[in-house]
Design a protein around this motif. Structure first.
Motif, PDB file in Angstrom:
ATOM      1  N   GLY A   1       0.799  -1.217   0.000  1.00  0.00           N
ATOM      2  CA  GLY A   1       0.000   0.000   0.000  1.00  0.00           C
ATOM      3  C   GLY A   1       0.831   1.265   0.000  1.00  0.00           C
ATOM      4  N   SER A   2       2.156   1.121  -0.028  1.00  0.00           N
ATOM      5  CA  SER A   2       3.023   2.287   0.043  1.00  0.00           C
ATOM      6  C   SER A   2       3.000   3.085  -1.260  1.00  0.00           C
ATOM      7  N   MET A   3       3.095   4.396  -1.132  1.00  0.00           N
ATOM      8  CA  MET A   3       3.241   5.287  -2.282  1.00  0.00           C
ATOM      9  C   MET A   3       4.633   5.925  -2.297  1.00  0.00           C
ATOM     10  N   THR A   4       5.548   5.371  -1.489  1.00  0.00           N
ATOM     11  CA  THR A   4       6.920   5.869  -1.403  1.00  0.00           C
ATOM     12  C   THR A   4       7.832   4.986  -2.239  1.00  0.00           C
ATOM     13  N   PRO A   5       8.420   5.504  -3.305  1.00  0.00           N
ATOM     14  CA  PRO A   5       9.217   4.666  -4.215  1.00  0.00           C
ATOM     15  C   PRO A   5      10.288   3.815  -3.538  1.00  0.00           C
ATOM     16  N   GLU A   6      11.066   4.391  -2.612  1.00  0.00           N
ATOM     17  CA  GLU A   6      12.140   3.616  -1.997  1.00  0.00           C
ATOM     18  C   GLU A   6      11.585   2.467  -1.165  1.00  0.00           C
ATOM     19  N   ARG A   7      10.489   2.685  -0.464  1.00  0.00           N
ATOM     20  CA  ARG A   7       9.884   1.597   0.305  1.00  0.00           C
ATOM     21  C   ARG A   7       9.353   0.512  -0.634  1.00  0.00           C
TER      22      ARG A   7
END
Length: 319
Positions: free
Chosen positions: A284-290
């Motif tokens: 569900g992340s919207m953070t590229p690195e995660r």
């Protein structure tokens, strides 16, 4: 990225998928970058729903942002899988609106899917799931909708979300299409499906009567479980990775990240994938690195003892 068949559908997709529920909070450029990073990390399966638009307070908002994002990212539609969900009657308004109930009527389902296709900028979805259960559903209405959507080419495969074995059996009894997917909450801090098996007939047996045996049922029926919110703690503290409120679990995630040359995010995904049920984590992340870190977990095969050590570190008893 390793792949797997979704149910018995013939869809061979990435073992890790990306959910875009919160994509309406991104601008167009960041949304395209997020989709591109996910795809570059090996993810080719994307999940949304008609009611996702809680940031913009509008139905289909996240699907609309994703629909533009996959095009802006330069992806070929034939190389990705797009899945949506429908069946919740939800109204947005000045006070954020809310759910009015559930609606599995043929008209509601067909109309909702048409609006989703428009938002997603595609003429078909690879799968659609009934989003929780409408206890007032009529089998003939669901069958009518599924037949119409399949025959028109708008939907290729079907499934459910948050349903137990008997609900699935009842639906399946009236459908020509096989239900291939069940989307259920699952992760290191939401292990009720496992607890029900491990603690069966023990004094601590807290979950056996609530899960309905959905884990062995899914394996018997060759249904793919998609694990939603796999990083949530299920408490007011939110995600568990790097969270000071879960020191024992994070210490073990960090130790195993060092052992396997990964990250705690990657190890948390590898833990889900190690189960032989073939569970597909829905990030569900919207953070590229995660997203990169999580997707890399698909390449890790945890040793059996390490899998159990994580289960215990999350606060689960074995005996």
């Amino acid at each position: 990225m390793k792949t797997q068949e979704i149910g018995q559908s013939g869809m061979i997709a990435s073992r890790v998928a990306l959910g875009v529920m919160r994509m309406d909070a991104l601008d167009a450029a960041d949304a395209a970058r997020t989709v591109a990073v996910a795809h570059d990390s090996g993810i080719d399966y994307f999940d949304t729903a008609d009611i996702y638009g809680f940031h913009d307070h509008a139905a289909h908002a996240s699907s609309k942002r994703f629909g533009q994002a996959w095009k802006d990212a330069g992806l070929d539609r034939s190389t990705i899988f797009i899945q949506t969900k429908f069946g919740i009657d939800y109204s947005f308004g000045e006070n954020d609106g809310g759910a009015n109930g559930y609606d599995f009527s043929a008209k509601h389902l067909i109309d909702a899917l048409d609006h989703e296709l428009e938002a997603l900028q595609t003429d078909y979805v690879d799968a659609v799931l009934l989003h929780r259960i409408d206890t007032l559903f009529e089998l003939n209405e669901v069958a009518e909708a599924f037949d119409a959507l399949e025959s028109s080419g708008k939907v290729r495969h079907f499934g459910v979300s948050n349903m137990g074995p008997w609900q699935i059996e009842l639906l399946q009894s009236g459908l020509r299409q096989k239900l291939e997917i069940n989307q259920l909450q699952f992760g290191l801090m939401h292990t009720q499906m496992l607890d029900a098996e491990i603690q069966f007939n023990m004094a601590s047996d807290p979950a056996a009567d609530r899960t309905g045996g959905i884990l062995p049922y899914s394996r018997l029926k060759h249904m793919t479980i998609q694990a939603w919110c796999p990083f949530q703690s299920g408490t007011e503290y939110g995600p568990f990775v790097g969270n000071e409120h879960f020191p024992e679990l994070n210490a073990e995630l960090t130790r195993l990240a060092g052992k396997y040359g990964s990250t705690p995010n990657g190890i948390a995904v590898a833990w889900i994938l190690r189960h032989p049920a073939g569970i597909q984590p829905l990030l569900g992340s919207m953070t590229p690195e995660r997203i990169r870190q999580m997707a890399a977990g698909a390449d890790i095969e945890l040793e059996r003892r390490d899998w159990w050590s994580l289960y215990q570190a999350a606060g689960n008893p074995l005996m």
